[in-house]
Design an enzyme around this catalytic site. Structure first.
Site, PDB file in Angstrom:
ATOM      1  CE1 TYR A   1      -2.971  -3.098   0.244  1.00 36.61           C
ATOM      2  CE2 TYR A   1      -3.385  -2.613   2.544  1.00 36.61           C
ATOM      3  CZ  TYR A   1      -3.598  -3.396   1.430  1.00 36.61           C
ATOM      4  OH  TYR A   1      -4.431  -4.484   1.513  1.00 36.61           O
TER       5      TYR A   1
ATOM      6  CG  LEU B   1     -17.765  -0.010   3.915  1.00 37.39           C
ATOM      7  CD1 LEU B   1     -17.200   1.357   4.268  1.00 37.39           C
ATOM      8  CD2 LEU B   1     -19.138  -0.199   4.558  1.00 37.39           C
TER       9      LEU B   1
HETATM   10  N1  LIG Z   1      -5.926  -8.601   1.307  1.00 36.24           N
HETATM   11  C1  LIG Z   1      -6.275  -7.986   0.206  1.00 36.24           C
HETATM   12  O1  LIG Z   1      -5.978  -8.435  -0.912  1.00 36.24           O
HETATM   13  C2  LIG Z   1      -7.064  -6.715   0.297  1.00 36.24           C
HETATM   14  C3  LIG Z   1      -7.716  -6.193  -0.839  1.00 36.24           C
HETATM   15  C4  LIG Z   1      -8.473  -5.035  -0.695  1.00 36.24           C
HETATM   16  C5  LIG Z   1      -8.549  -4.398   0.542  1.00 36.24           C
HETATM   17  N2  LIG Z   1      -7.881  -4.902   1.618  1.00 36.24           N
HETATM   18  C6  LIG Z   1      -7.942  -4.231   2.948  1.00 36.24           C
HETATM   19  O2  LIG Z   1      -9.304  -3.957   3.263  1.00 36.24           O
HETATM   20  C7  LIG Z   1      -9.460  -2.566   3.529  1.00 36.24           C
HETATM   21  C8  LIG Z   1     -10.856  -2.100   3.167  1.00 36.24           C
HETATM   22  O3  LIG Z   1     -11.158  -2.356   1.817  1.00 36.24           O
HETATM   23  P1  LIG Z   1     -11.257  -1.216   0.701  1.00 36.24           P
HETATM   24  O4  LIG Z   1     -10.450  -0.060   1.113  1.00 36.24           O
HETATM   25  O5  LIG Z   1     -10.971  -1.897  -0.583  1.00 36.24           O
HETATM   26  O6  LIG Z   1     -12.788  -0.838   0.634  1.00 36.24           O
HETATM   27  P2  LIG Z   1     -13.967  -0.514   1.660  1.00 36.24           P
HETATM   28  O7  LIG Z   1     -13.483  -0.413   3.040  1.00 36.24           O
HETATM   29  O8  LIG Z   1     -15.052  -1.463   1.326  1.00 36.24           O
HETATM   30  O9  LIG Z   1     -14.434   0.926   1.133  1.00 36.24           O
HETATM   31  C9  LIG Z   1     -13.640   2.054   1.278  1.00 36.24           C
HETATM   32  C10 LIG Z   1     -14.402   3.220   0.663  1.00 36.24           C
HETATM   33  O10 LIG Z   1     -15.609   3.455   1.388  1.00 36.24           O
HETATM   34  C11 LIG Z   1     -15.680   4.809   1.813  1.00 36.24           C
HETATM   35  N3  LIG Z   1     -16.323   4.821   3.146  1.00 36.24           N
HETATM   36  C12 LIG Z   1     -15.840   4.354   4.312  1.00 36.24           C
HETATM   37  N4  LIG Z   1     -16.729   4.514   5.307  1.00 36.24           N
HETATM   38  C13 LIG Z   1     -17.813   5.099   4.741  1.00 36.24           C
HETATM   39  C14 LIG Z   1     -19.069   5.531   5.259  1.00 36.24           C
HETATM   40  N5  LIG Z   1     -19.396   5.381   6.542  1.00 36.24           N
HETATM   41  N6  LIG Z   1     -19.940   6.107   4.384  1.00 36.24           N
HETATM   42  C15 LIG Z   1     -19.644   6.266   3.091  1.00 36.24           C
HETATM   43  N7  LIG Z   1     -18.468   5.884   2.537  1.00 36.24           N
HETATM   44  C16 LIG Z   1     -17.562   5.297   3.368  1.00 36.24           C
HETATM   45  C17 LIG Z   1     -14.261   5.307   1.850  1.00 36.24           C
HETATM   46  O11 LIG Z   1     -14.191   6.682   1.592  1.00 36.24           O
HETATM   47  P3  LIG Z   1     -13.792   7.773   2.732  1.00 36.24           P
HETATM   48  O12 LIG Z   1     -12.316   7.672   2.963  1.00 36.24           O
HETATM   49  O13 LIG Z   1     -14.206   9.056   2.091  1.00 36.24           O
HETATM   50  O14 LIG Z   1     -14.593   7.450   3.947  1.00 36.24           O
HETATM   51  C18 LIG Z   1     -13.624   4.525   0.706  1.00 36.24           C
HETATM   52  O15 LIG Z   1     -13.861   5.184  -0.521  1.00 36.24           O
HETATM   53  C19 LIG Z   1      -8.343  -1.936   2.696  1.00 36.24           C
HETATM   54  O16 LIG Z   1      -8.076  -0.609   3.083  1.00 36.24           O
HETATM   55  C20 LIG Z   1      -7.223  -2.891   2.963  1.00 36.24           C
HETATM   56  O17 LIG Z   1      -6.637  -2.641   4.223  1.00 36.24           O
HETATM   57  C21 LIG Z   1      -7.172  -6.060   1.516  1.00 36.24           C
END
Ligand SMILES: NC(=O)c1ccc[n+]([C@@H]2O[C@H](COP(=O)([O-])OP(=O)(O)OC[C@H]3O[C@@H](n4cnc5c(N)ncnc54)[C@H](OP(=O)(O)O)[C@@H]3O)[C@@H](O)[C@H]2O)c1
Length: 307
Positions: free
Chosen positions: A83, A224
């Protein structure tokens, strides 16, 4: 769920929501926990960092959002050497400074760095960026060409040296998990982090029950749906009916099982508070049934979805 009364100006409603949000966060509903195989309890709601550390100008906002989450009990943070090319780990370092003992730090090694020696060097680089002497959980980010047995050897060496407390995997489907269990020390795997949200329920067919039977918790990434899920009409109408936000329904639903940890990412303090408040939402059977109708569980086996 606490709500501002209807009929107020948008400004007053925002103000009241902020106040009510803070009250709810400080209040009553404790953070649920998930037990790891060694008995350690971690919060069922943590924080992700995938898009953090990419721009220097955003680092302090991102670090502050994580710190706010920690103060509200979301004291598990998920990062990776990938990241922001290590930048996310540096953001985490800022946020955990002064509270390291209260935060459960998860990082991940690239598959191409997961060799007998290279995994040790990669972990040491991560520790340096994170400004800590140990990781609470170190994951293989996804399966690559390095034989799994070599990665396990490196992880076990890191564990023996105190550089990691435990290790796990990510993006492993059931067949990968089965294979892992046949390898020496493979049973020491403490978690599997995979894609899981309302619109990606495939793991409920086989992987999740398989892990449950063996007491291996699941970390749900992108709970999300990376934000896109939150705009789906059938989710917004369920949320409206319950008087909460789509994100709160999505998070509470992922956390409905006692062995699933959700790791949403947010750099927005209002979202961080709202995510924390999701814990107070009660999804009764009627709510679960309407969610199942809108986002049906899998009807057959499908390969693990990945991002
Ligand atoms: N192991 C893997 O291969 C892998 C792959 C993908 C992700 N991950 C991990 O999982 C974590 C989470 O997944 P992700 O970042 O892909 O997606 P996510 O958590 O499903 O979604 C993040 C998005 O949602 C928004 N958000 C968060 N809270 C919100 C709320 N209460 N209302 C409206 N929008 C909201 C955020 O924007 P704002 O910042 O504006 O709130 C951001 O754009 C990653 O950061 C990473 O650490 C791991």
């Amino acid at each position: 769920m606490l709500q501002a009364p209807a009929g107020l100006s948008a400004r007053t409603t925002r103000f009241l929501r902020g106040m009510l949000g803070d009250m709810a966060s400080r209040s009553t509903v404790d953070m649920p926990t998930v037990s790891l195989p060694d008995g350690t309890k971690v919060p069922a709601l943590g924080q992700g960092t995938w898009t953090m550390g990419e721009k220097k100008a955003r680092a302090s906002v991102e670090g502050a959002a994580l710190a706010l989450g920690f103060e509200h009990g979301m004291t598990l943070v998920d990062t990776a050497e990938m990241y922001g090319d290590g930048g996310a780990e540096e953001v985490v370092a800022r946020a955990i400074a002064g509270r390291r003992e209260r935060v459960f730090v998860v990082s991940k090694v690239y598959p191409h760095n997961a060799g007998r020696k290279s995994a040790i060097a990669a972990c040491e680089r991560s520790l340096k960026r994170l400004g800590t002497d140990r990781l609470d959980l170190y994951l293989l980010h996804w399966r690559g060409r390095v034989p799994l047995g070599e990665t396990i050897e490196a992880f076990e060496r890191l564990r023996a040296d105190g550089k990691i407390v435990r290790w796990g995997v990510s993006n492993f489907d059931t067949a990968d998990m089965r294979e892992l269990m046949t390898l020496p020390d493979g049973q020491h795997c403490a978690a599997n982090q995979v894609l899981y949200h309302l619109a990606e329920r495939g793991i409920e067919w086989e992987l999740l029950p398989w892990m449950r039977e063996r007491g291996i918790p699941l970390m749900a990434y992108s709970p999300l749906g990376q934000g896109a899920l939150l705009r789906k009409r059938n989710l917004t109408s369920i949320a409206k009916h319950l008087g909460v936000t789509p994100a709160q329904v999505a998070l509470r639903w992922v956390m409905r099982s006692p062995d699933v940890i959700a790791i949403p990412e947010s750099a927005n303090p209002e979202h961080v508070r709202a995510n924390r408040d999701a814990v107070s939402l009660v999804l009764d059977q009627a709510a679960l049934d309407s969610i199942d109708a809108a986002f049906p569980p899998p009807a057959r086996s499908t390969p693990l979805a990945v991002i």
